[in-house]
Design a protein around this motif. Structure first.
Motif, PDB file in Angstrom:
ATOM      1  N   ASP A  84     -17.146   0.676 -19.421  1.00 40.29           N
ATOM      2  CA  ASP A  84     -17.925  -0.534 -18.813  1.00 40.29           C
ATOM      3  C   ASP A  84     -18.079  -1.909 -19.609  1.00 40.29           C
ATOM      4  OD1 ASP A  84     -18.215   1.146 -16.728  1.00 40.29           O
ATOM      5  OD2 ASP A  84     -20.243   1.889 -17.118  1.00 40.29           O
ATOM      6  N   GLU A  85     -18.287  -1.672 -20.751  1.00 42.14           N
ATOM      7  CA  GLU A  85     -18.367  -2.829 -21.762  1.00 42.14           C
ATOM      8  C   GLU A  85     -17.168  -3.751 -21.604  1.00 42.14           C
ATOM      9  OE1 GLU A  85     -19.461  -1.100 -25.488  1.00 42.14           O
ATOM     10  OE2 GLU A  85     -21.652  -0.504 -24.748  1.00 42.14           O
ATOM     11  N   GLU A  87     -15.123  -4.183 -19.339  1.00 41.85           N
ATOM     12  CA  GLU A  87     -14.676  -4.756 -17.825  1.00 41.85           C
ATOM     13  C   GLU A  87     -15.578  -6.037 -18.026  1.00 41.85           C
ATOM     14  OE1 GLU A  87     -15.561  -1.973 -14.767  1.00 41.85           O
ATOM     15  OE2 GLU A  87     -13.941  -0.753 -15.252  1.00 41.85           O
TER      16      GLU A  87
ATOM     17  N   MET B   1     -18.183  -8.376 -17.108  1.00 43.74           N
ATOM     18  CA  MET B   1     -19.536  -8.122 -16.645  1.00 43.74           C
ATOM     19  C   MET B   1     -19.560  -6.620 -16.660  1.00 43.74           C
ATOM     20  SD  MET B   1     -21.215  -9.109 -13.137  1.00 43.74           S
ATOM     21  CE  MET B   1     -22.781  -8.457 -12.510  1.00 43.74           C
ATOM     22  N   ALA B   3     -20.238  -2.795 -15.313  1.00 42.67           N
ATOM     23  CA  ALA B   3     -20.207  -2.118 -14.141  1.00 42.67           C
ATOM     24  C   ALA B   3     -21.636  -1.641 -13.810  1.00 42.67           C
ATOM     25  CB  ALA B   3     -19.001  -1.072 -14.034  1.00 42.67           C
ATOM     26  N   ARG B  15     -19.432   3.857  -9.749  1.00 45.17           N
ATOM     27  CA  ARG B  15     -19.343   2.861 -10.363  1.00 45.17           C
ATOM     28  C   ARG B  15     -19.151   1.605  -9.481  1.00 45.17           C
ATOM     29  NH1 ARG B  15     -15.231   3.027 -14.177  1.00 45.17           N
ATOM     30  NH2 ARG B  15     -15.954   1.834 -15.561  1.00 45.17           N
ATOM     31  N   THR B  17     -18.058  -2.435  -9.382  1.00 46.70           N
ATOM     32  CA  THR B  17     -17.944  -3.386 -10.575  1.00 46.70           C
ATOM     33  C   THR B  17     -17.794  -4.868  -9.663  1.00 46.70           C
ATOM     34  OG1 THR B  17     -15.639  -3.403  -9.605  1.00 46.70           O
ATOM     35  CG2 THR B  17     -16.084  -2.239 -11.414  1.00 46.70           C
TER      36      THR B  17
END
Lengths: 87, 209
Positions: A84-85, A87, B1, B3, B15, B17
């Motif tokens: 997540d970080e 992306e 950014m 998710a 998730r 995005t």
């Protein structure tokens, strides 16, 4: 209506409990009792050790499984956070 | 950014995005791994029952092995144990090669693991033939019965692991990408490590105790 349901359930439980057999003394396997009822000879000790081993095994297996699942889930969470970080 | 994450009604994670719509994340512990873990739990209980029976016969007998029966071959079995442990190392190398996408290294490591497993089985088999010739048969009292049952069951498990490994190896050589065998290899490796760990318990119990 709710009170009626609770009453019916209570009656069913009471009926089931009433057919339970009376308390009885704990009984072991007839063969084990015959073979092991006596002084602590090697046979009795062997059975005791074996019983303890068999008793401990399920806890060990399930415990190991639990720890492994917890660690796997934690690792998956960390990987997801890392993804997540980035992306 | 980063998710965003949401939980679905069933508890799995979605998730979301910035570029795409919501997509379901992989479960934290894959179904295949979970199934394998449950299977190995059953296997552990099976071997625990055999070990418990062995303990009863072993601990109640003052003279073990019985005087008229041969002793188990220790030196060869020590070496064979080393062979099996080495196979765990090569299996670990195979997993690493698969993770890094090194197809040739993966095939080499899997072949080495299969060879080591086969050597272990061959040595065990030859020792058994020797023991049978010296009179230690399955029907030679509790000593023979418990030995062949316990070690024989482990041998069958190693055989199954070798067959499984050969299937994975064939699949790895057929596919161009090492990633194609990720799940089969992972499950096979878990089973292989289980079989090796089992031997780490059985060897001292049967041969050294």
């Amino acid at each position: 209506m709710r009170a009626l349901v609770v009453m019916c359930v209570g009656l069913v439980v009471a009926a089931l409990l009433s057919v339970l057999p009376a308390d009885a003394l704990a009984q072991g396997c007839a063969m084990c009792k015959t073979a092991l009822d006596g002084p602590m000879d090697p046979t009795t000790e062997a059975f005791n050790v074996s019983s303890l081993f068999l008793m401990a095994t399920p806890y060990t297996v399930v415990g190991t499984l639990g720890v492994w699942m917890y660690l796997s889930a934690r690792r998956a969470d960390r990987t997801a956070d890392h993804d997540d970080e980035t992306e | 950014m980063p998710a965003a994450r949401r939980l679905t009604r069933t508890g799995s994670t979605l998730r979301v995005t910035a570029t795409g719509g919501p997509r379901a994340a992989a479960p934290r512990v894959s179904n295949a791994r979970l199934a394998m873990a449950i299977f190995l739990a059953f296997e552990s209980m099976f071997f625990a029952a055999l070990v418990a029976a062995y303990l009863v016969f072993r601990l109640r007998t003052a003279i073990w092995p019985p005087v008229d029966l041969p002793e188990l071959p220790l030196a060869v079995t020590w070496l064979n144990t080393g062979v099996l442990f080495a196979s765990a190392v090569t299996m670990r190398r195979a997993r690493r090669a698969q993770r890094d996408g090194l197809r040739d290294e993966l095939a080499r490591a899997l072949t080495a693991t299969a060879v080591l497993g086969t050597v272990f089985l061959a040595v065990q088999g030859s020792e058994w033939v020797r023991l049978v010739r010296h009179g230690l048969t399955l029907s030679a009292g509790m000593y023979g019965a418990t030995f062949y049952t316990l070690i024989g069951c482990h041998g069958l498990h190693v055989l199954a692991a070798v067959v499984w490994l050969l299937v994975v190896l064939a699949r790895a050589q057929r596919h161009r990408f090492a990633g194609a065998v990720r799940v089969p290899l992972e499950l096979c490796a878990i089973y292989w490590f289980f079989v090796v760990a089992l031997w780490a318990g059985l060897f001292p119990l049967v041969y050294l105790l």
